[in-house]
Design a protein around this motif. Structure first.
Motif: not given
Length: 357
Positions: A114-134
Motif C-alpha cells: 500500500l502507498l500508506k500503511p493502514v492502522p488497525t487499532h480502530s473498530p474493524v469496520e472502520e479500518w477496513l473502510l480505510e483500507f478500501k480507500h487506500e
C-alpha cells in the motif's frame, strides 16, 4: 417456554440490529453471513480475524500482510518514498503482528504494498473502510490503467495535430511507436521473468495488440479528429489531474474508474465482439439500466440455491446499493418464485432511484 421463546426472539432481533450497524459502516459486510461476521467481531483485538473472509469482501484479495507498531517506528512510514527493494522487505515485516496493514496479497500470490500503511487499532469496520480507500489510491497508479491512459493521450494528441494542420502524419508515426513497444514487450516475455511478472507483461501485450489494431484502423480510414465516431466508439481512459480520478469514456458516456484490485489474472483476447459488448454495457450504464463494463468496479458473483430466502436477498441488495457494487447472478433458474418477486422489486426500485439522481 413461551417466555423463553420471546426472550430468544428479542435477543436475535437485537443481534440483527447490532450486525446491521456494522454492515452500514462497512457495506461489504453485507456479503458475509451472520456467522462469518460474528467470527470477525468476536476477535476485535486481532485484525487477522478478517483473513479467512477477505476474498468475500474483496474478490481478488486472498489475504493481507501486517506489521507491528515497533517496525513502523523503525521504518519509513511513507511507502511511496521507498525503493522497490525496501517495499518488498517492508511488506513482509513481522507477519505475527497486526498493528498496521502494509500490503495486499492476490489469489495469484502477487504482493502489492500500500502507498500508506493502514492502522488497525480502530473498530474493524472502520479500518477496513480505510483500507478500501487506500487500496483504490494504490491501484490508481496500476500498470494497466496507466498503459491505457498514456495510449489514449498519445492518440488524441496525434489526432489534434492532424486536425490543426500542425503535422500530416502523426498517426502513422505513432503507429510505428506502438509496434516498437509491442515488440519490446514480446522480447521481455521471451526473457527470464518471474511468473507474476510474466503474467503482467502477457496482459499488457493483450491490451497493446488491441491498441495497435485501433491505431491501424484510424490510419486506414483516414480519421483526422478526436470527435470522429470511429475514435469515440473505443474505450478511452483519461486522468483528471484536478480531481485526481480516472475517467473511462466511450461514445457519449463517461464513467469514473473504480480502482478495484483484481489481482494479476490473465485477460482474454479483445475481439470486435468484445468492443460491441463494451459499447452496449457502457451505454446501458449511462442510461441507468445496469451493466459491468471494464471500469474496475467491485462485482459480486452470487450463486443461487434452494436455501436462499427473501430476507437474504434483501440484505444482499442493501450491500450492493451501499457498496456501489455490481452483481452477477448465477443459477438464476433455481430461484423460488417468491424470492424472484423480491429480486424484481429491488431491481426496479434501484433503477427508479438511480434515474432520479
Amino acid at each position: 417456554m413461551e417466555k423463553n421463546n420471546e426472550q430468544l426472539d428479542l435477543l436475535q432481533k437485537k443481534l440483527q440490529d447490532y450486525l446491521e450497524t456494522k454492515r452500514v459502516k462497512f457495506p461489504r459486510f453485507y456479503f458475509l453471513s451472520n456467522d462469518e461476521l460474528l467470527q470477525i467481531l468476536a476477535q476485535t483485538t486481532d485484525a487477522r480475524a478478517v483473513q479467512p473472509f477477505m476474498n468475500k469482501c474483496f474478490d481478488a484479495i486472498s489475504s493481507l500482510q501486517f506489521c507491528s507498531e515497533k517496525d513502523m517506528k523503525e521504518k519509513k512510514t511513507d511507502v511511496a518514498e521507498m525503493t522497490p527493494e525496501e517495499k518488498k522487505a517492508f511488506s513482509k515485516l513481522n507477519p505475527n503482528s497486526a498493528d498496521f496493514v502494509t500490503a495486499m496479497v492476490s489469489v495469484e500470490n502477487e504482493v502489492v504494498p500500500l502507498l500508506k500503511p493502514v492502522p488497525t487499532h480502530s473498530p474493524v469496520e472502520e479500518w477496513l473502510l480505510e483500507f478500501k480507500h487506500e487500496m483504490c489510491r494504490t491501484i490508481n497508479v496500476a500498470i494497466l490503467a496507466v498503459d491505457q491512459i498514456v495510449w489514449t493521450q498519445n492518440v488524441e494528441e496525434a489526432l489534434t495535430k492532424v486536425e490543426s494542420g500542425e503535422d500530416k502524419n502523426p498517426i502513422d508515426v505513432y503507429s510505428g511507436k506502438v509496434k516498437d513497444q509491442l515488440a519490446e514487450a514480446v522480447n521481455l516475455v521471451r526473457g527470464s521473468l518471474a511468473p507474476l511478472e510474466r503474467a503482467t507483461i502477457n496482459t499488457v501485450i493483450v491490451i497493446d495488440v488491441h491498441a495497435r489494431d485501433i491505431v491501424n484502423q484510424l490510419l486506414q480510414k483516414g480519421i483526422t479528429s478526436k470527435e470522429d465516431f470511429d475514435w469515440m466508439v473505443n474505450l478511452r481512459y483519461n486522468f483528471d489531474e484536478e480531481k485526481q480520478i480516472t475517467l473511462v469514456k466511450q461514445t457519449n458516456t463517461s464513467i469514473e474508474y473504480g480502482n478495484e484490485y483484481f489481482g494479476n489474472s490473465p485477460r482474454l483476447v479483445i475481439t470486435p465482439l468484445t468492443d460491441r459488448c463494451d459499447v452496449t454495457l457502457t451505454l446501458s450504464l449511462h442510461l441507468r439500466l445496469g451493466g459491468n463494463p471494464a471500469v474496475a468496479r467491485q462485482c459480486v458473483v452470487f450463486n443461487y440455491s434452494d436455501e436462499i430466502d427473501y430476507m437474504m436477498m434483501g440484505r444482499f441488495f442493501s450491500g450492493l446499493v451501499l457498496a456501489g457494487a455490481w452483481a452477477c447472478f448465477d443459477e438464476f433458474n433455481r430461484i423460488d418464485i417468491d424470492v424472484l418477486s423480491v429480486i424484481a422489486q429491488h431491481s426496479n426500485k434501484s433503477e427508479t432511484w438511480l434515474n432520479l439522481l
